[in-house]
Design an enzyme around this catalytic site. Structure first.
Site, PDB file in Angstrom:
ATOM      1  N   LYS A 263      -8.753  -1.411   1.105  1.00 22.36           N
ATOM      2  CA  LYS A 263      -7.305  -1.628   1.143  1.00 22.36           C
ATOM      3  C   LYS A 263      -6.725  -1.358  -0.242  1.00 22.36           C
ATOM      4  CE  LYS A 263      -4.491  -5.202   3.360  1.00 22.36           C
ATOM      5  NZ  LYS A 263      -4.480  -6.660   3.626  1.00 22.36           N
TER       6      LYS A 263
HETATM    7  C1  E4P Z   1      -1.752  -7.468   5.618  1.00 26.05           C
HETATM    8  O1  E4P Z   1      -2.782  -6.831   5.618  1.00 26.05           O
HETATM    9  C2  E4P Z   1      -1.532  -8.698   4.862  1.00 26.05           C
HETATM   10  O2  E4P Z   1      -2.771  -9.320   4.650  1.00 26.05           O
HETATM   11  C3  E4P Z   1      -0.684  -9.709   5.568  1.00 26.05           C
HETATM   12  O3  E4P Z   1      -0.327  -9.318   6.874  1.00 26.05           O
HETATM   13  C4  E4P Z   1       0.416 -10.261   4.740  1.00 26.05           C
HETATM   14  O4  E4P Z   1       1.108 -11.216   5.494  1.00 26.05           O
HETATM   15  P1  E4P Z   1       2.040 -12.329   4.840  1.00 26.05           P
HETATM   16  O5  E4P Z   1       3.369 -11.731   4.566  1.00 26.05           O
HETATM   17  O6  E4P Z   1       2.117 -13.394   5.904  1.00 26.05           O
HETATM   18  O7  E4P Z   1       1.342 -12.798   3.591  1.00 26.05           O
END
Ligand code: E4P
Length: 217
Positions: A83
């Site tokens: 990622k």
């Molecule tokens: C995506 O890969 C992120 O880990 C995640 O969806 C972020 O979500 P949040 O806005 O609830 O932290």
């Protein structure tokens, strides 16, 4: 639509793997911090428990160090997806890793043009953050629709991974908007089973069945 779980909690993830409905997992540095566990140990356990793509995020800011981190993360298991943040260096690293055969998930996407760049860099997944846009008074779901349209027009293979999901309605709307996958917090995943008419209907069926005095087994 594929269902990924947005969590780095190994115990929770192992329990959800048993549902047979989990296609993958996304983690991020905040979720790793929340788990209180060693990143590499957790990743190994998550990758062994769930055969689908498991996103593990780099924390470097420059492409060269991102590549070193990404290559190290990829060695944890064959189902690791690296990622990377949607920055110029993140997309540089994305292109190199994809060329090497390592799947990537470009994260922190808040606009359709950012998603266009990620597709051009060859990302396997793009993660538009719906909830955070909604929190700021914008329409997160509109972003999913825009990305879907652009990717379909130009036949980009990058999969739209709806992220920052806050509710069952987000999951429904992301599915309707044509997202390929949604990454869902554990509580939201559990809420997807729920409908008060299911509970009431089941209660009535069981009551009526009991009154027959019969048994199936
Ligand atoms: C995506 O890969 C992120 O880990 C995640 O969806 C972020 O979500 P949040 O806005 O609830 O932290």
């Amino acid at each position: 639509m594929k269902i990924f779980i947005d969590s780095a909690d190994v115990t929770e993830l192992k329990a959800l793997a048993a549902t047979g409905l989990v296609d993958g997992v996304t983690t991020n540095p905040s979720l790793v911090a929340k788990s209180g566990r060693n990143f590499f140990e957790s990743l190994k356990e998550i990758c062994a428990a769930i055969p689908g793509p498991i996103s593990a995020e780099v924390v470097a800011q420059d492409a060269e160090t991102m590549l070193a981190e990404g290559r190290k993360l990829r060695k944890v298991a064959d189902n690791i997806v690296v990622k990377l943040p949607l920055t110029p260096d993140g997309l540089k690293a994305c292109k190199v890793l994809e060329d090497e055969g390592t799947p990537t998930n470009v994260t922190l996407c808040f606009s359709a043009v950012q998603a266009l760049l990620a597709a051009k860099a060859g990302a396997t997944f793009i993660s538009p953050f719906l909830g955070r846009l909604d929190d700021g008074g914008q329409d997160g779901m509109e972003l999913i629709r825009e990305i879907r349209t652009i990717y379909d027009i130009y036949d980009y293979r990058t999969q739209v991974l709806a992220a920052s999901i806050r509710s069952a309605n987000h999951v429904r709307d992301a599915a309707l908007a044509g997202a390929d996958c949604a990454t869902i917090p554990v509580a939201v995943f559990k809420s997807l089973y729920k409908h008060h008419l299911t509970d009431a209907g089941l209660e009535a069926f069981l009551k009526d069945w009991k009154a027959t005095g019969q048994s199936i087994l």
